[in-house]
Motif scaffolding. Structure first.
Motif, mmCIF file in Angstrom:
data_model
loop_
_atom_site.group_PDB
_atom_site.id
_atom_site.type_symbol
_atom_site.label_atom_id
_atom_site.label_comp_id
_atom_site.label_asym_id
_atom_site.label_seq_id
_atom_site.Cartn_x
_atom_site.Cartn_y
_atom_site.Cartn_z
ATOM 1 N N ARG A 190 0.866 -1.164 0.000
ATOM 2 C CA ARG A 190 0.000 0.000 0.000
ATOM 3 C C ARG A 190 0.912 1.226 0.000
ATOM 4 O O ARG A 190 1.607 1.506 0.965
ATOM 5 N N MET A 191 0.922 1.984 -1.116
ATOM 6 C CA MET A 191 1.878 3.061 -1.314
ATOM 7 C C MET A 191 1.265 4.418 -0.974
ATOM 8 O O MET A 191 0.096 4.683 -1.255
ATOM 9 N N LEU A 192 2.085 5.266 -0.383
ATOM 10 C CA LEU A 192 1.658 6.625 -0.053
ATOM 11 C C LEU A 192 2.076 7.628 -1.121
ATOM 12 O O LEU A 192 1.458 8.679 -1.259
ATOM 13 N N ASN A 193 3.143 7.347 -1.845
ATOM 14 C CA ASN A 193 3.562 8.207 -2.947
ATOM 15 C C ASN A 193 4.326 7.372 -3.963
ATOM 16 O O ASN A 193 4.657 6.196 -3.706
ATOM 17 N N VAL A 194 4.612 7.943 -5.119
ATOM 18 C CA VAL A 194 5.371 7.243 -6.148
ATOM 19 C C VAL A 194 6.133 8.265 -6.969
ATOM 20 O O VAL A 194 5.658 9.382 -7.213
ATOM 21 N N ALA A 195 7.346 7.910 -7.351
ATOM 22 C CA ALA A 195 8.161 8.709 -8.256
ATOM 23 C C ALA A 195 8.737 7.769 -9.301
ATOM 24 O O ALA A 195 9.147 6.644 -8.976
ATOM 25 N N VAL A 196 8.760 8.209 -10.546
ATOM 26 C CA VAL A 196 9.173 7.357 -11.659
ATOM 27 C C VAL A 196 10.435 7.931 -12.288
ATOM 28 O O VAL A 196 10.543 9.148 -12.487
ATOM 29 N N GLY A 197 11.392 7.041 -12.601
ATOM 30 C CA GLY A 197 12.608 7.442 -13.287
ATOM 31 C C GLY A 197 12.625 6.916 -14.708
ATOM 32 O O GLY A 197 11.574 6.725 -15.328
ATOM 33 N N GLY A 198 13.831 6.669 -15.239
ATOM 34 C CA GLY A 198 13.931 6.192 -16.601
ATOM 35 C C GLY A 198 13.222 4.872 -16.802
ATOM 36 O O GLY A 198 12.342 4.749 -17.650
ATOM 37 N N ASN A 199 13.564 3.891 -15.989
ATOM 38 C CA ASN A 199 12.918 2.586 -16.074
ATOM 39 C C ASN A 199 12.818 1.934 -14.692
ATOM 40 O O ASN A 199 12.945 0.734 -14.550
ATOM 41 N N HIS A 200 12.628 2.749 -13.686
ATOM 42 C CA HIS A 200 12.379 2.223 -12.355
ATOM 43 C C HIS A 200 11.451 3.199 -11.625
ATOM 44 O O HIS A 200 11.224 4.320 -12.077
ATOM 45 N N ALA A 201 10.888 2.733 -10.524
ATOM 46 C CA ALA A 201 9.973 3.554 -9.733
ATOM 47 C C ALA A 201 10.221 3.308 -8.251
ATOM 48 O O ALA A 201 10.662 2.218 -7.851
ATOM 49 N N CYS A 202 9.962 4.316 -7.440
ATOM 50 C CA CYS A 202 10.145 4.223 -5.995
ATOM 51 C C CYS A 202 8.970 4.896 -5.293
ATOM 52 O O CYS A 202 8.302 5.770 -5.856
ATOM 53 N N GLY A 203 8.740 4.493 -4.060
ATOM 54 C CA GLY A 203 7.700 5.128 -3.259
ATOM 55 C C GLY A 203 7.788 4.678 -1.825
ATOM 56 O O GLY A 203 8.427 3.668 -1.497
ATOM 57 N N VAL A 204 7.152 5.453 -0.962
ATOM 58 C CA VAL A 204 7.085 5.125 0.467
ATOM 59 C C VAL A 204 5.789 4.372 0.722
ATOM 60 O O VAL A 204 4.717 4.808 0.289
ATOM 61 N N ASN A 205 5.892 3.221 1.413
ATOM 62 C CA ASN A 205 4.681 2.445 1.685
ATOM 63 C C ASN A 205 4.058 2.860 3.010
ATOM 64 O O ASN A 205 4.559 3.758 3.699
ATOM 65 N N SER A 206 2.959 2.223 3.367
ATOM 66 C CA SER A 206 2.183 2.647 4.533
ATOM 67 C C SER A 206 2.925 2.444 5.846
ATOM 68 O O SER A 206 2.554 3.034 6.862
ATOM 69 N N THR A 207 3.960 1.619 5.851
ATOM 70 C CA THR A 207 4.747 1.447 7.071
ATOM 71 C C THR A 207 5.940 2.387 7.119
ATOM 72 O O THR A 207 6.740 2.336 8.045
#
Length: 792
Positions: A190-207
């Protein structure tokens, strides 16, 4: 005000400060954008202007975009950048030739959360369901339904967080295979945010943990060890990832295949960060400037890491007309938005989390799903702790009122002559107010204070002493303001050396005549300020005003000439690197210069009527006369201060980066303690020989920018001052070491974050007088409990 009210206000203030953190994402629109491709452009929405227009920097050149139109957010991609107009009704984009094209216009269905990745452009609309609409390269980017709360774009795909968050993230785009793959890797979170790069993505989850998925050829998804909710904002490039720390808003980057971005940390506070293909830029908290770093930045622009772009101050968030009901607004909103809107503080990611959804990872066996969420428990604990403090503060208030008789109208009188003494342990880790002051120290301080009151003279106005010159006189004195006669710059113009007809050498400050109307008004204000203040200030540690000239648009001030120039040049000019190049390369002389400057500032604070706050204390404004006596100069930013130290006055932040009081910058409230902070930085310059903001590799003037305060204070606290001292000066002898230590501890207290914890100028003068006397004798060692520090 009742005790209960005091406690409630105290609790509310603490809770409010806990809520605030930065929440901005690379790949999504903020107030800063990066476009790449044939050329690299860095753009930002300008702060403090009637219109929040866009200013860009490209190939060393600045240019404004639609200077009469306000924008709320911008984003960049390959060879383009776009902006959403204030109110969200229009989307306008610019290609490299800066020809604008309007992609969208609708007064009813407005846009928000703009995201650009490579060449696709997407935005969330306010139509029912919070859909995502996309333009350019529309294949795979048809309208996405489902109440999206945020989106971010990479190369050929876009990902978003849905409001109900039943899935981790939703990804779509022309690169459907990569989009599907990344979406599937987040399905159990369960993600709180998301950021996308060239061919990967990151985000902070609910924990609260940062999760990255996708391509890892350059180790861009190998997240460093971190604490829950440590990161508040992300910026992803082609093969690197950067994150903004929640605690101090510093940045850490990883990936990049072993290049600059691999395990790269920048100890500067940022409001937001945004990434290009192979570099990242950030908006600094200190002065809302933009700096960039990364392989691509050095390679494409031939600029050093951490290069501060010459853009105007940039907004830390969009100026909106609606109220900031969720997490409050910036204290400087009215100034930054020039009265047209407010800047809402981003909410904590922590506050966005909630009890675990059915699709979240299973809880540990001993955990209960019915128990309160982590944020709730944390909030209740914080409330309990802070509430207890509030109650305790209230009780203390009642006791104080009863004991002093203030509440009953019978106020006790206490001896306030002797200042409170701050005690520190040898390593500087503890402070208290319990140590008694030594008798000799008290006598010396009181005697010197009485003597200073006699020698400071009067601050009454002496306008008749200033001469009025003609412009022709001053042009002749400076060889028609020739470049050879230029010796510096001040708050409103250039300074020239001149020789009057009677043979007197003077310094002549000439206001810039080529500036536009607003700059002209600023010049007038600075000119009037200096003339008004210096015409009534007469002290041997202030630069004396000889006269002035006002002819049409020409405004000039004439000062006595300071033969030995500015302290800054002696400390930092390359000509003075040689150990024997300057008389300043002795510890006794450096302490004396600090004392001279402190006496000048003390006169402004304590003996000028009304008191004066300088607002721009820095080494370049401390000049040295023929006898190497230091004098404070440049009163163009000065203000009349309050009658007492406990009072303050609102004022728009002004000064010089590295010397600005962080409390003043954050609250727009200036006190005499703002000058104390600036002098503390100057003392650290004298001790270390380093600039207020310097590069991590001082020899080659490259590397990450570092604050002198952040560099020097830890060394003083840890007892490693010797390692930080200026190597151009021989190591201090025993008695000099004691004096240098005393000056260092005084400087450390001067740069405390809160003004009430800083000493007064009177105590700074007392400490520096004692330090100077120690250079001539060795009457035992100093312990830090002998330092005179008053805090309010």
């Amino acid at each position: 005000m009742t005790t209960l009210t005091i406690g409630v206000i105290y609790v509310a203030g603490i809770l409010f400060s806990v809520v605030y953190t930065v929440y901005g994402l690379g790949g999504s629109a903020t107030t800063v954008s990066v476009s790449y491709g044939a050329t690299v452009s860095i753009c930002g929405i300008v702060a403090g202007q009637p219109t929040q227009h866009i200013q860009c920097w490209r190939n060393g050149q600045l240019f404004d975009v639609y200077s009469d139109i306000s924008f709320e957010s911008i984003a960049g991609g390959r060879d383009l950048f776009c902006g959403i107009r204030s109110g969200g009704s229009s989307l306008v984009c610019w290609s490299p030739d800066l020809i604008p094209k309007r992609l969208y216009y609708n007064e009813t269905v407005t846009l928000s959360k703009l995201a650009i990745g490579d060449s696709q452009i997407c935005s969330i609309t306010n139509r029912t369901g919070s859909n995502v609409d996309c333009w350019r390269d529309r294949e795979g980017f048809s309208t996405q339904n489902g109440r999206f709360q945020s989106i971010s774009s990479g190369l050929g795909f876009t990902c978003g967080i849905q409001a109900n968050n039943t899935y981790g993230i939703i990804c779509f785009g022309t690169n459907s295979e990569l989009a599907s793959s990344i979406q599937s890797e987040f399905i159990n979170f369960r993600m709180l945010n998301v950021a996308v790069g060239g061919n990967h993505a990151c985000g902070v989850n609910s924990t609260g943990f940062l999760i990255c998925r996708g391509n890892n050829d350059y180790r861009q998804i190998e997240v460093p060890n971190h604490q829950p909710f440590e990161f508040s904002a992300l910026a992803l490039g082609l093969n690197h990832t950067c994150a903004l720390r929640r605690l101090n808003n510093s940045v850490i980057c990883w990936g990049g295949g072993g290049g600059i971005m691999s395990d790269y940390e920048l100890d500067i506070s940022f409001e937001s960060i945004v990434a290009g293909l192979d570099f990242t830029c950030g908006l600094t908290t200190n002065n809302l400037s933009v700096i960039c770093w990364g392989e691509g930045w050095v390679r494409n622009g031939s600029f050093p890491l951490g290069f501060e772009l010459p853009l105007r101050s940039i907004l830390p968030g969009p100026c909106v007309q609606s109220g900031c009901v969720h997490c409050g607004m910036y204290t400087q909103s009215d100034t930054l938005c020039s009265g047209s809107g407010s800047i809402c503080k981003p909410c904590d990611l922590d506050s966005l989390s909630s009890p675990v959804s059915p699709l979240s990872p299973p809880l540990p066996p001993n955990a209960s799903r019915s128990s309160p969420s982590r944020p709730l428990r944390r909030g209740l604990l914080a409330f309990a702790i802070v509430g207890s403090i509030g109650i305790f503060a209230g009780v203390c208030t009642v006791v104080y009122c009863w004991w002093t008789g203030v509440c009953c109208g019978n106020k006790k009188i206490h001896n306030s002559v002797q200042p409170t003494i701050t005690n520190t342990t040898h390593n500087g880790s503890q402070f208290s107010n319990s140590s008694p002051v030594s008798r000799s120290s008290t006598i010396r301080r009181q005697a010197s204070r009485a003597f200073r009151r006699q020698r400071s003279g009067t601050s009454s106005k002496h306008a008749d002493r200033e001469e009025e010159f003609t412009f022709a006189d001053l042009a002749l004195a400076t060889n028609n303001f020739s470049h050879e006669n230029k010796i510096g710059a001040g708050s409103f113009g250039v300074v020239y050396k001149g020789k009057l007809l009677d043979g007197r050498e003077v310094a002549i400050k000439r206001g810039e005549t080529s500036q536009k109307a607003k700059k002209f008004q600023e010049k007038e204000s600075a000119f009037d300020s200096e003339l008004a203040f210096l015409s009534r200030l007469h002290h041997k540690h202030l630069v004396r005003l000889v006269g002035y000239c006002e002819e049409r648009e020409e405004k000039l001030l004439v000062y006595e000439y300071m033969k030995n120039g500015a302290l800054y040049d002696h400390l930092h000019d390359k000509k003075n690197v040689d150990k024997n190049s300057s008389l300043l390369n002795s510890w006794k002389m450096r302490i004396k210069i600090a004392l001279d400057a402190a006496r000048g500032i003390e006169y402004l604070h304590n003996y000028a009527v009304p008191p004066i706050i300088h607002r721009d204390i820095k080494s370049s404004n401390i000049l040295l006369d023929t006898n190497w006596v230091a004098r404070v100069s440049d009163f163009g930013l000065s203000l009349m201060g309050p009658e007492s130290e406990s009072e303050h006055r609102p004022a728009k932040a002004a000064g010089t980066v590295g010397y600005i009081d962080p409390e003043y910058y954050g609250l727009n409230v200036v006190t005499a303690k703002s000058d104390v902070y600036g002098l503390g930085v100057v003392m650290l310059e004298l001790l270390t020989g380093k600039r207020a903001i310097f590069k991590s590799n001082d020899d080659t003037n490259d590397g990450a920018p570092i604050s002198l305060v952040d560099y020097a204070v830890p060394a003083i606290i840890s007892g490693e001052l010797t390692n930080a001292l200026d190597k151009r000066v021989r190591p201090p002898e025993v008695n000099e070491a004691e004096a240098v230590e005393l000056m260092a501890y005084t400087a450390m207290h001067c740069v405390k974050l809160e003004g009430r914890e800083r000493p007064t100028m009177t105590d700074i003068v007392a400490n520096l007088e004692r330090a100077l006397s120690l250079c001539d004798d060795s009457h035992g060692s100093i312990s830090s409990d002998q330092i005179s520090i008053i805090s309010e």
